[in-house]
Motif scaffolding. Structure first.
Motif, short mmCIF file in Angstrom:
data_model
loop_
_atom_site.label_atom_id
_atom_site.label_comp_id
_atom_site.label_asym_id
_atom_site.label_seq_id
_atom_site.Cartn_x
_atom_site.Cartn_y
_atom_site.Cartn_z
N ILE A 39 0.84 -1.20 0.00
CA ILE A 39 0.00 0.00 0.00
C ILE A 39 0.88 1.25 0.00
N PHE A 40 1.89 1.27 0.84
CA PHE A 40 2.83 2.39 0.90
C PHE A 40 3.52 2.56 -0.45
N PHE A 41 3.91 1.44 -1.06
CA PHE A 41 4.56 1.45 -2.37
C PHE A 41 3.67 2.10 -3.42
N ALA A 42 2.39 1.72 -3.43
CA ALA A 42 1.46 2.27 -4.41
C ALA A 42 1.28 3.78 -4.23
N MET A 43 1.22 4.23 -2.99
CA MET A 43 1.06 5.66 -2.73
C MET A 43 2.30 6.44 -3.15
N CYS A 44 3.48 5.85 -2.95
CA CYS A 44 4.72 6.50 -3.38
C CYS A 44 4.80 6.54 -4.91
N ARG A 45 4.44 5.47 -5.56
CA ARG A 45 4.48 5.42 -7.02
C ARG A 45 3.54 6.44 -7.64
N ASP A 46 2.44 6.72 -6.95
CA ASP A 46 1.49 7.73 -7.44
C ASP A 46 1.93 9.15 -7.10
N GLY A 47 3.02 9.29 -6.35
CA GLY A 47 3.53 10.62 -6.03
C GLY A 47 2.94 11.25 -4.78
N LEU A 48 2.00 10.59 -4.14
CA LEU A 48 1.39 11.17 -2.94
C LEU A 48 2.34 11.12 -1.75
N LEU A 49 3.32 10.22 -1.82
CA LEU A 49 4.43 10.16 -0.88
C LEU A 49 5.71 10.14 -1.71
N PRO A 50 6.88 10.35 -1.14
CA PRO A 50 8.12 10.44 -1.93
C PRO A 50 8.29 9.29 -2.92
N VAL A 51 8.35 9.62 -4.21
CA VAL A 51 8.38 8.61 -5.25
C VAL A 51 9.66 7.79 -5.23
N ARG A 52 10.73 8.33 -4.68
CA ARG A 52 11.99 7.57 -4.65
C ARG A 52 11.88 6.32 -3.79
N LEU A 53 10.94 6.32 -2.86
CA LEU A 53 10.74 5.14 -2.02
C LEU A 53 10.09 3.99 -2.78
N ALA A 54 9.50 4.29 -3.95
CA ALA A 54 8.85 3.26 -4.75
C ALA A 54 9.82 2.54 -5.67
N LYS A 55 11.11 2.82 -5.55
CA LYS A 55 12.11 2.17 -6.37
C LYS A 55 12.18 0.68 -6.02
N VAL A 56 12.08 -0.17 -7.05
CA VAL A 56 12.13 -1.62 -6.84
C VAL A 56 13.56 -2.10 -6.98
N ASN A 57 14.03 -2.87 -6.01
CA ASN A 57 15.37 -3.44 -6.05
C ASN A 57 15.46 -4.44 -7.20
N GLN A 58 16.42 -4.24 -8.09
CA GLN A 58 16.50 -5.06 -9.29
C GLN A 58 16.90 -6.50 -8.98
N ARG A 59 17.62 -6.70 -7.90
CA ARG A 59 18.04 -8.06 -7.54
C ARG A 59 16.90 -8.87 -6.94
N PHE A 60 16.16 -8.27 -6.03
CA PHE A 60 15.12 -9.00 -5.32
C PHE A 60 13.72 -8.80 -5.90
N GLY A 61 13.54 -7.75 -6.68
CA GLY A 61 12.21 -7.47 -7.24
C GLY A 61 11.22 -6.98 -6.22
N THR A 62 11.72 -6.36 -5.14
CA THR A 62 10.86 -5.85 -4.07
C THR A 62 11.23 -4.40 -3.77
N PRO A 63 10.31 -3.63 -3.18
CA PRO A 63 10.65 -2.26 -2.75
C PRO A 63 11.48 -2.32 -1.47
#
Length: 484
Positions: free
Chosen positions: A336-360
């Motif tokens: 949920i936090f990830f979705a809100m960050c990706r939408d820009g309502l919270l800092p979008v840099r937190l929505a960055k997905v780790n390329q190794r693990f595929g998780t935020p």
């Protein structure tokens, strides 16, 4: 209508479903599709079956007597209406965020922010409180199995007379690392834990069956219909958790099929186990015996079947049950936090997905540390009541969302459809509102204060940085704006 390019969308701007789905494929902000129906169903069971069945059955039996069995059924029916609505929206909008995302697509940004902000608190406080309960049950298991417990100073928070709740911190950080590692690994671990706790319940049911008697069923409903419904309101919260399945929409391999099956299937499985456990408990112990014990199932096996060592087994089952609840609920909060960050309502840099693990990973670690501190030091006895009101509020909005989308987007692909809509969604709203009305005034006051704080953050940060205002419609990954 479509908002013109020279006009900023208002606070009730709605996200287009197609753009929401398109954004899940954007590089660096898309989650790995790696879980199937079995893992998703196990997530639902993992979130629902926690300490509730190990404790709440005694409270319910004290209110309704043997008719607590019907209370379990009634609570399941009350949840079922909302579960059907979650199933329709999850299969139609396979995007992280659950009720937050569904509200964004139906009621607008400001309402989506409110429910998202509400769910952040609900899930965070819930995980912290459950982690504290995990520590208590760990001590109960150590005492029952080995006659030894951790010192209060490191096993309890300051609120309960300790200094630092080390077990709560340990389980939160352990789950955090597992979630960072990947959703596939997390789902596998959860599947094992679900198998263990269901095995413990199967053991209880089988033993109860071989020692079953009908004497305790006389005067089946001593407090009548009122007692059954009152007990159902208590038991209702033992069913909460199926909504966490919808937070995994984006990571489902086949969301159209897997999500409805997992959401509805997990509720059905848990209902069957709850009812059989209630029948077995009444068959070997009286309602008074169940009510008087802090561990009613263990007491039933001890007094009704003469199995004194059952306390250790049931305590182990409770520890495993709580661990899987912490895992699934914390997973839901990160999405949920990830979705809100990706939408820009919270800092979008937190929505960055780790390329190794595929998780935020960055977001998950940050939330894990905050929740660990909360569980270790902060008094939770009062704010934990916000979990109930937050969940019910989400149920209301999801049911309303189904009704609105049926009218505004009748052509939208719906792999699963709630039958008899809008009747069943309306019933879901009514059940949720009824239970919310029974919550104390202090809970409502805290809820309103939290929402006011959230609205301040929205207007100071979220409104300005929202993708609805920083990215023009029609651009790659852009959005279609509808202003209500």
């Amino acid at each position: 209508m479509t908002t013109s390019s020279n006009r900023k969308p208002g606070i009730f701007a709605i996200r287009d479903v197609r753009s929401l789905i398109t954004e899940t494929a954007q590089e660096g902000h898309g989650l790995k599709k790696s879980v199937g129906s079995l893992q998703l169903t196990a997530m639902g069971v993992g979130a629902i079956i926690g300490t509730g069945i190990f404790v709440v059955i005694g409270e319910g039996a004290g209110v309704a007597g043997p008719a607590v069995i019907l209370s379990f059924v009634l609570a399941a029916v009350a949840c079922a209406f909302s579960a059907l609505s979650y199933a329709e929206l999850a299969s139609s909008i396979p995007v992280s965020g659950s009720a937050y995302t569904y509200t964004y697509a139906t009621l607008g940004e400001i309402v989506a922010w409110i429910i998202g902000w509400d769910l952040i608190l609900e899930y965070g406080v819930s995980v912290a409180a459950i982690a504290v309960g995990w520590g208590g049950n760990l001590n109960a298991f150590l005492d029952a199995a080995f006659g030894w417990t951790l010192p209060d100073a490191i096993a309890k928070s300051p609120e309960d007379g300790g200094i630092f709740n080390l077990p709560a911190v340990f389980i939160v950080l352990a789950i955090t690392l597992l979630l960072v590692r990947g959703v596939t690994e997390s789902a596998r671990v959860n599947l094992v834990m679900v198998a263990v706790k269901l095995s413990v319940l199967v053991f209880f049911i089988v033993v109860a069956l071989f020692n079953f008697g009908t004497g305790n069923f006389h005067n089946f409903a001593p407090t009548g219909v009122d007692g059954i419904t009152s007990a159902s309101a208590i038991i209702f919260f033992a069913y909460i958790g199926f909504d966490a399945v919808s937070t995994g929409s984006e990571e489902a391999r086949n969301p159209a099929k897997d999500l409805p099956l997992a959401i509805i299937g997990s509720l059905v499985i848990c209902t069957v186990f709850y009812v059989l456990t209630a029948v077995g408990a009444i068959g070997i112990a009286s309602p008074a015996e169940l009510e008087s014990s802090d561990a009613p199932l263990a007491a039933a096996l001890d007094q009704g079947a003469g199995i004194s060592w059952a306390a250790g087994l049931l305590a182990l089952g409770a520890v495993v049950a709580i661990t899987s609840v912490v895992l699934v609920i914390m997973y839901g909060q990160t999405r949920i936090f990830f979705a809100m960050c990706r939408d820009g309502l919270l800092p979008v840099r937190l929505a960055k997905v780790n390329q190794r693990f595929g998780t935020p990973a960055r977001l998950t670690v940050g939330l894990g540390v905050l929740i660990a501190i909360l569980a270790a030091l902060v008094p939770l006895s009062e704010i934990v009541k916000l979990v109930n009101i937050g969940t019910l509020f989400a149920f209301v909005l999801v049911n309303i969302g189904v009704i609105i989308l049926r009218r505004t987007r009748p052509e939208m692909n719906r792999p699963y459809r709630v039958p008899w809509s809008p009747v069943l969604p309306i019933l879901g709203v009514l059940f949720a509102v009824y239970l919310m009305s029974d919550l104390p005034l202090s809970t409502w006051i805290r809820f309103v204060v939290w929402l006011i704080l959230g609205l301040g953050i929205y207007f100071l940060y979220g409104y300005k940085h929202s993708r609805l205002r920083t990215q023009a419609p029609g651009t790659p990954g852009g959005v279609r704006l509808e202003d209500k």
